[in-house]
Design a protein around this motif. Structure first.
Motif, PDB file in Angstrom:
ATOM      1  N   ALA A 112      80.686  28.866  73.254  1.00 46.23           N
ATOM      2  CA  ALA A 112      80.478  27.780  72.285  1.00 46.23           C
ATOM      3  C   ALA A 112      81.793  27.418  71.605  1.00 46.23           C
ATOM      4  CB  ALA A 112      79.430  28.183  71.251  1.00 46.23           C
ATOM      5  N   ASP A 113      82.586  28.422  71.249  1.00 46.61           N
ATOM      6  CA  ASP A 113      83.888  28.182  70.616  1.00 46.61           C
ATOM      7  C   ASP A 113      84.821  27.444  71.579  1.00 46.61           C
ATOM      8  OD1 ASP A 113      85.754  28.472  68.444  1.00 46.61           O
ATOM      9  OD2 ASP A 113      86.741  30.053  69.623  1.00 46.61           O
ATOM     10  N   LEU A 114      84.779  27.858  72.858  1.00 49.89           N
ATOM     11  CA  LEU A 114      85.601  27.205  73.877  1.00 49.89           C
ATOM     12  C   LEU A 114      85.197  25.736  74.028  1.00 49.89           C
ATOM     13  CD1 LEU A 114      87.750  27.317  76.086  1.00 49.89           C
ATOM     14  CD2 LEU A 114      85.957  28.119  77.664  1.00 49.89           C
ATOM     15  N   ALA A 115      83.907  25.462  74.034  1.00 47.07           N
ATOM     16  CA  ALA A 115      83.429  24.082  74.152  1.00 47.07           C
ATOM     17  C   ALA A 115      83.909  23.245  72.966  1.00 47.07           C
ATOM     18  CB  ALA A 115      81.909  24.058  74.258  1.00 47.07           C
ATOM     19  N   THR A 116      83.844  23.814  71.777  1.00 50.55           N
ATOM     20  CA  THR A 116      84.318  23.115  70.571  1.00 50.55           C
ATOM     21  C   THR A 116      85.810  22.827  70.679  1.00 50.55           C
ATOM     22  OG1 THR A 116      82.610  24.166  69.219  1.00 50.55           O
ATOM     23  CG2 THR A 116      84.515  23.264  68.068  1.00 50.55           C
ATOM     24  N   LYS A 117      86.562  23.817  71.142  1.00 48.56           N
ATOM     25  CA  LYS A 117      88.000  23.635  71.270  1.00 48.56           C
ATOM     26  C   LYS A 117      88.337  22.608  72.348  1.00 48.56           C
ATOM     27  CE  LYS A 117      89.285  27.947  69.169  1.00 48.56           C
ATOM     28  NZ  LYS A 117      89.843  29.258  69.239  1.00 48.56           N
ATOM     29  N   GLN A 118      87.557  22.584  73.420  1.00 51.61           N
ATOM     30  CA  GLN A 118      87.786  21.580  74.464  1.00 51.61           C
ATOM     31  C   GLN A 118      87.505  20.174  73.928  1.00 51.61           C
ATOM     32  OE1 GLN A 118      85.315  23.231  77.603  1.00 51.61           O
ATOM     33  NE2 GLN A 118      87.121  23.970  78.723  1.00 51.61           N
ATOM     34  N   GLU A 119      86.474  20.041  73.111  1.00 53.73           N
ATOM     35  CA  GLU A 119      86.185  18.752  72.468  1.00 53.73           C
ATOM     36  C   GLU A 119      87.348  18.341  71.565  1.00 53.73           C
ATOM     37  OE1 GLU A 119      82.412  18.600  70.410  1.00 53.73           O
ATOM     38  OE2 GLU A 119      81.403  19.586  72.087  1.00 53.73           O
ATOM     39  N   ASN A 120      87.868  19.316  70.813  1.00 55.11           N
ATOM     40  CA  ASN A 120      89.000  19.027  69.933  1.00 55.11           C
ATOM     41  C   ASN A 120      90.231  18.605  70.732  1.00 55.11           C
ATOM     42  OD1 ASN A 120      87.466  19.610  67.694  1.00 55.11           O
ATOM     43  ND2 ASN A 120      88.231  21.693  67.466  1.00 55.11           N
ATOM     44  N   VAL A 121      90.450  19.248  71.881  1.00 58.23           N
ATOM     45  CA  VAL A 121      91.576  18.879  72.741  1.00 58.23           C
ATOM     46  C   VAL A 121      91.389  17.445  73.252  1.00 58.23           C
ATOM     47  CG1 VAL A 121      92.664  19.331  74.980  1.00 58.23           C
ATOM     48  CG2 VAL A 121      92.241  21.219  73.400  1.00 58.23           C
ATOM     49  N   GLU A 122      90.185  17.107  73.661  1.00 56.90           N
ATOM     50  CA  GLU A 122      89.909  15.743  74.137  1.00 56.90           C
ATOM     51  C   GLU A 122      90.136  14.714  73.023  1.00 56.90           C
ATOM     52  OE1 GLU A 122      89.323  14.343  77.130  1.00 56.90           O
ATOM     53  OE2 GLU A 122      89.832  16.350  77.845  1.00 56.90           O
ATOM     54  N   LYS A 123      89.682  15.039  71.817  1.00 58.17           N
ATOM     55  CA  LYS A 123      89.897  14.143  70.673  1.00 58.17           C
ATOM     56  C   LYS A 123      91.388  13.998  70.380  1.00 58.17           C
ATOM     57  CE  LYS A 123      85.465  15.009  68.394  1.00 58.17           C
ATOM     58  NZ  LYS A 123      84.778  15.649  67.258  1.00 58.17           N
ATOM     59  N   ALA A 124      92.111  15.108  70.475  1.00 61.17           N
ATOM     60  CA  ALA A 124      93.556  15.062  70.234  1.00 61.17           C
ATOM     61  C   ALA A 124      94.255  14.217  71.303  1.00 61.17           C
ATOM     62  CB  ALA A 124      94.133  16.480  70.209  1.00 61.17           C
ATOM     63  N   LYS A 125      93.805  14.355  72.561  1.00 61.65           N
ATOM     64  CA  LYS A 125      94.380  13.540  73.638  1.00 61.65           C
ATOM     65  C   LYS A 125      94.129  12.058  73.388  1.00 61.65           C
ATOM     66  CE  LYS A 125      94.248  16.814  77.524  1.00 61.65           C
ATOM     67  NZ  LYS A 125      93.605  17.115  78.825  1.00 61.65           N
ATOM     68  N   GLN A 126      92.917  11.721  72.957  1.00 59.96           N
ATOM     69  CA  GLN A 126      92.589  10.323  72.650  1.00 59.96           C
ATOM     70  C   GLN A 126      93.431   9.802  71.487  1.00 59.96           C
ATOM     71  OE1 GLN A 126      88.343  10.425  72.014  1.00 59.96           O
ATOM     72  NE2 GLN A 126      87.865  10.304  74.208  1.00 59.96           N
ATOM     73  N   ALA A 127      93.583  10.633  70.467  1.00 59.25           N
ATOM     74  CA  ALA A 127      94.391  10.237  69.308  1.00 59.25           C
ATOM     75  C   ALA A 127      95.842  10.048  69.734  1.00 59.25           C
ATOM     76  CB  ALA A 127      94.286  11.280  68.198  1.00 59.25           C
ATOM     77  N   TYR A 128      96.333  10.939  70.611  1.00 60.12           N
ATOM     78  CA  TYR A 128      97.708  10.814  71.114  1.00 60.12           C
ATOM     79  C   TYR A 128      97.878   9.515  71.907  1.00 60.12           C
ATOM     80  CZ  TYR A 128     101.778  11.459  74.076  1.00 60.12           C
ATOM     81  OH  TYR A 128     102.964  11.270  74.728  1.00 60.12           O
ATOM     82  N   ASP A 129      96.925   9.242  72.805  1.00 63.82           N
ATOM     83  CA  ASP A 129      97.009   8.023  73.613  1.00 63.82           C
ATOM     84  C   ASP A 129      97.001   6.768  72.729  1.00 63.82           C
ATOM     85  OD1 ASP A 129      97.108   9.527  75.930  1.00 63.82           O
ATOM     86  OD2 ASP A 129      94.972   9.272  76.415  1.00 63.82           O
ATOM     87  N   GLU A 130      96.167   6.789  71.691  1.00 60.74           N
ATOM     88  CA  GLU A 130      96.105   5.649  70.766  1.00 60.74           C
ATOM     89  C   GLU A 130      97.414   5.513  69.989  1.00 60.74           C
ATOM     90  OE1 GLU A 130      93.543   4.167  66.909  1.00 60.74           O
ATOM     91  OE2 GLU A 130      92.561   5.478  68.363  1.00 60.74           O
ATOM     92  N   ALA A 131      97.937   6.646  69.537  1.00 55.15           N
ATOM     93  CA  ALA A 131      99.205   6.619  68.796  1.00 55.15           C
ATOM     94  C   ALA A 131     100.340   6.136  69.695  1.00 55.15           C
ATOM     95  CB  ALA A 131      99.517   8.000  68.241  1.00 55.15           C
TER      96      ALA A 131
END
Length: 112
Positions: free
Chosen positions: A19-38
């Protein structure tokens, strides 16, 4: 019985870690999206900056041309004032020497 408790504890730990890994993977995906937008915003900002630099260069060129035209106009005006003063000086000198000079319509000074 101890094995069953250890197995249940391990299973519980595995679920928590999963469950922690899934949460962290979601956070990584969100960070990637934020990076792409930035990055996209940065690309737009860089283009805007280049456009602004080009506009500034054009304005500076026009300012330089305007300054040059102003300098030429001021020189012509100052030359005119000097010529006008020279005519006045010549007229004063002519009066002092009882000689008459006149300025014609075309701007030339002639002896009467």
């Amino acid at each position: 019985m101890i094995n069953k408790q250890v197995q249940q504890q391990a299973q519980s730990n595995l679920q928590a870690v999963t469950a922690d890994l899934a949460t962290k993977q979601e956070n990584v995906e969100k960070a990637k999206q934020a990076y792409d937008e930035a990055k996209s915003n940065n690309d737009v900002a860089q283009k805007d900056l280049e456009d602004a630099k080009n506009s500034l260069a054009q304005v500076q060129e026009k300012q330089s041309q305007a300054q040059s035209a102003y300098d030429k106009a001021m020189k012509a005006y100052n030359d005119y004032l000097k010529a006008q003063q020279a005519v006045k000086d010549a007229e004063e000198k002519a009066k002092a020497e009882h000689t008459y000079f006149a300025q014609t319509a075309n701007g030339k000074v002639v002896d009467a």
